[in-house]
Design an enzyme around this catalytic site. Structure first.
Site, mmCIF file in Angstrom:
data_model
loop_
_atom_site.group_PDB
_atom_site.id
_atom_site.type_symbol
_atom_site.label_atom_id
_atom_site.label_comp_id
_atom_site.label_asym_id
_atom_site.label_seq_id
_atom_site.Cartn_x
_atom_site.Cartn_y
_atom_site.Cartn_z
ATOM 1 N N LYS A 130 0.972 -1.320 -0.157
ATOM 2 C CA LYS A 130 -0.209 0.067 -0.021
ATOM 3 C C LYS A 130 1.080 0.949 0.106
ATOM 4 C CE LYS A 130 -4.794 1.303 -0.515
ATOM 5 N NZ LYS A 130 -5.734 0.311 -0.534
ATOM 6 N N ASP A 170 -7.015 4.427 -4.623
ATOM 7 C CA ASP A 170 -7.659 4.388 -3.703
ATOM 8 C C ASP A 170 -7.978 5.232 -3.419
ATOM 9 O OD1 ASP A 170 -7.503 2.135 -1.097
ATOM 10 O OD2 ASP A 170 -7.176 4.061 0.142
HETATM 11 P P1 NAP Z 1 -12.560 7.941 -3.455
HETATM 12 O O1 NAP Z 1 -12.851 7.693 -4.711
HETATM 13 O O2 NAP Z 1 -11.899 8.930 -2.604
HETATM 14 O O3 NAP Z 1 -14.140 8.421 -1.900
HETATM 15 C C1 NAP Z 1 -13.972 8.509 -0.575
HETATM 16 C C2 NAP Z 1 -15.197 8.807 -0.267
HETATM 17 O O4 NAP Z 1 -15.420 8.807 1.247
HETATM 18 C C3 NAP Z 1 -15.188 9.975 -0.851
HETATM 19 O O5 NAP Z 1 -16.544 9.829 -0.281
HETATM 20 C C4 NAP Z 1 -14.483 10.968 0.903
HETATM 21 O O6 NAP Z 1 -15.183 12.211 1.080
HETATM 22 C C5 NAP Z 1 -15.132 9.651 1.601
HETATM 23 N N1 NAP Z 1 -14.395 10.143 2.798
HETATM 24 C C6 NAP Z 1 -12.660 9.631 2.275
HETATM 25 N N2 NAP Z 1 -12.197 10.002 4.403
HETATM 26 C C7 NAP Z 1 -12.691 10.282 4.977
HETATM 27 C C8 NAP Z 1 -12.644 10.776 5.808
HETATM 28 N N3 NAP Z 1 -11.699 10.749 6.430
HETATM 29 N N4 NAP Z 1 -14.287 11.058 6.568
HETATM 30 C C9 NAP Z 1 -15.393 10.871 5.985
HETATM 31 N N5 NAP Z 1 -15.305 10.806 4.796
HETATM 32 C C10 NAP Z 1 -14.252 10.485 4.373
HETATM 33 O O7 NAP Z 1 -12.014 6.160 -1.918
HETATM 34 P P2 NAP Z 1 -12.754 5.063 -2.686
HETATM 35 O O8 NAP Z 1 -12.360 4.943 -3.610
HETATM 36 O O9 NAP Z 1 -14.000 5.328 -2.822
HETATM 37 O O10 NAP Z 1 -12.874 4.823 -1.450
HETATM 38 C C11 NAP Z 1 -13.402 4.300 -0.350
HETATM 39 C C12 NAP Z 1 -13.186 3.092 0.751
HETATM 40 O O11 NAP Z 1 -12.836 2.370 0.249
HETATM 41 C C13 NAP Z 1 -12.059 3.170 1.328
HETATM 42 O O12 NAP Z 1 -11.677 2.975 2.695
HETATM 43 C C14 NAP Z 1 -10.927 2.454 0.077
HETATM 44 O O13 NAP Z 1 -9.632 1.573 0.977
HETATM 45 C C15 NAP Z 1 -11.394 1.418 -0.193
HETATM 46 N N6 NAP Z 1 -11.137 0.736 -0.566
HETATM 47 C C16 NAP Z 1 -11.359 0.827 -2.157
HETATM 48 C C17 NAP Z 1 -10.653 0.135 -2.843
HETATM 49 C C18 NAP Z 1 -11.479 0.969 -4.514
HETATM 50 O O14 NAP Z 1 -10.526 -0.451 -5.610
HETATM 51 N N7 NAP Z 1 -11.090 1.902 -4.946
HETATM 52 C C19 NAP Z 1 -10.892 -0.960 -3.346
HETATM 53 C C20 NAP Z 1 -10.876 -1.506 -1.905
HETATM 54 C C21 NAP Z 1 -11.201 -1.059 -0.558
HETATM 55 P P3 NAP Z 1 -14.367 13.691 0.827
HETATM 56 O O15 NAP Z 1 -14.754 13.736 -0.607
HETATM 57 O O16 NAP Z 1 -15.065 14.455 2.062
HETATM 58 O O17 NAP Z 1 -13.290 13.365 1.612
#
Ligand code: NAP
Length: 450
Positions: A130, A170
């Site tokens: 990561k 991510d």
């Molecule tokens: P993303 O597209 O950047 O979206 C993240 C979302 O979560 C946004 O709405 C953001 O709001 C909110 N967020 C981020 N940090 C926050 C915080 N500290 N408090 C409250 N809201 C917060 O990211 P994503 O890829 O969807 O990832 C979301 C989750 O899924 C993460 O835990 C990531 O590790 C996990 N994940 C992602 C993948 C993948 O393929 N992308 C795979 C496995 C797991 P703001 O815009 O206000 O920051």
């Protein structure tokens, strides 16, 4: 590090915390795994003798570096870059890059540690890693994001490669950022290889990769519901976040006949009692992905409730699919969810439930799918993208979706194999931790002192 057999979990954890101070998320992630493994290791002493636990918590390599870049006003900026190469026993390091101001070493170590188990569960040959930076893409111009990504890759390129370490996206790293980083990597090494996943469709990307984590989590929830003769049809669902994972979670829930009533971002949440249908979802995608706006604008447009500074877990629903970030459901919120009749929580985000919240879900006997199993669909399709890049071929959308569904079913079966208790209750936390551990541990033992 001390041996768990002689000293027990608390001594093992005390030593880990002393050796890795000020990394609470890493401690939390390790503690959950050690707790799940305790009994299993007593029954399988070969892993204790080989000191697998002591080795698996120690990253194989950590890279930290300066990322200097110049903003649109011509001012010098500096951020910190990281890559944690956690474990390569079963394949090249694989895991996302996170760009968010909260990023620090401890958060990335927790994510890299979880990734080792998750990747093992997918059945594909991928180790765990990561990385990321404390850079905040919010409010930055495309040119600023590009200059940052180029500077980040100018250091990272020497540590990665299609057979060494293959990063992905991510939080804060989507198609735009992967594009800028891939372009810079290609310029430096003069090679067109599958060194990053989540690439655009026209230059080596896989169909369904953007959808995979959200779709995969819904497939996993569906498998859990089946064990109780239930399905998503007609269910009310809470989703948090409004980024990549949240958006495709909504799409798949709608597709399977459920109704999603919430979305959020770090400023607050919206509640739409009529449900976020496909038309409204299209607006969310435009708002978040093109305009890079805030979820509050949804409430302004559709005239629904917006709650500033809160999370959606006090709303009544059958299912909760947290898809924003770590530790976003605490004990009180877990009690409220269960009290409101929630029968299933499946984690799209990584470690969104605190240990106290998980304990409530398990004590109350609801279906609880931990992130390392439930959100493994994203990395699984990344693994398929790596295969396509190596073989220089391209699978159709239907083929990838079919593979994704069968991988999620296989992860579910592994969880049942290792997590079913004497009374028939399936503890998916134990199932995922033990199931993910065995393959990596066996590989490490076969490879000697690695
Ligand atoms: P993303 O597209 O950047 O979206 C993240 C979302 O979560 C946004 O709405 C953001 O709001 C909110 N967020 C981020 N940090 C926050 C915080 N500290 N408090 C409250 N809201 C917060 O990211 P994503 O890829 O969807 O990832 C979301 C989750 O899924 C993460 O835990 C990531 O590790 C996990 N994940 C992602 C993948 C993948 O393929 N992308 C795979 C496995 C797991 P703001 O815009 O206000 O920051």
């Amino acid at each position: 590090m001390s041996h768990t057999s002689s000293l027990g979990i608390s001594a093992f954890m005390a030593e880990l915390m002393a050796k890795n101070p000020a990394e609470p998320e890493f401690h939390q992630a390790v503690h959950e795994v050690v707790e799940s493994l305790d009994h299993f290791l007593d029954e399988n002493p070969k892993y204790k003798h080989a000191r697998i636990l002591e080795r698996i918590v120690e990253p194989e390599r950590i890279i930290m570096f300066r990322v200097p870049w110049v903003n649109d006003k011509g001012e010098m900026q500096v951020n910190r870059g990281f890559r944690i190469e956690m474990n390569s026993a079963i394949g090249p390091y694989k895991g996302g890059l996170r760009f968010h101001p909260t990023v620090n070493l401890g958060i990335l170590k927790f994510l890299a540690f979880e990734q080792v188990f998750k990747n093992s569960l997918t059945t594909l040959p991928m180790g765990g890693g990561k990385g990321g930076s404390d850079f905040d893409p919010k409010g930055k111009s495309d040119n600023e994001v590009m200059r940052f990504c180029q500077s980040f890759m100018t250091e990272l390129y020497r540590h990665i490669g299609p057979n060494t370490d293959v990063p992905a996206g991510d939080i804060g790293v989507g198609g735009r950022e992967i594009g800028f980083m891939y372009g810079q990597y290609k310029r430096i090494v003069n090679e067109f290889t599958g060194v990053l996943t989540g690439k655009g469709l026209k230059w080596g990307g896989s169909l369904i990769r953007p959808e995979a984590t959200g779709y995969g989590n819904v497939y996993f929830a569906q498998e859990m519901l089946k064990t109780r003769g239930e399905s998503l049809k007609g269910k009310t669902v809470l989703v948090s976040g409004s980024g990549n994972v949240a958006q495709f979670t909504v799409e798949k829930v709608n597709n399977l006949g459920g109704k999603v009533v919430t979305l959020s971002d770090s400023s607050g949440y919206i509640f739409d009692a009529d449900g976020i249908d496909d038309e409204k979802l299209k607006y969310v995608m435009h708002l978040k992905n093109n305009k890079r706006g805030r979820i509050k604008e949804y409430a302004d447009k559709y005239g629904c409730k917006y709650v500033e500074g809160e999370r959606p877990w006090t709303e009544k629903a059958d299912i909760a699919l947290p898809s924003a970030t770590q530790n976003e459901i605490n004990e009180t919120e877990a009690i409220t969810l269960v009290g409101n009749g929630c029968m299933c929580v499946s984690e799209g985000a990584n470690m969104p439930s605190t240990p106290e919240a998980i304990q409530i879900f398990i004590e109350k006997g609801i279906l609880f799918g931990p992130g390392k199993a439930a959100n493994a669909g994203g990395v699984a399709v990344s693994g398929l993208e790596m295969t396509q890049n190596s073989m220089r071929l391209h699978w159709t959308r239907e083929e990838i979706d079919q593979r994704l569904q069968s991988i999620m079913q296989s992860i579910h079966s592994t969880c049942c194999q290792y997590g079913t208790k004497e009374n028939g209750f399936i503890n998916y936390v134990d199932g995922a931790n033990i199931g993910g551990f065995v393959k990596v541990a066996d590989a490490m033992m076969a490879q000697g002192a690695v």
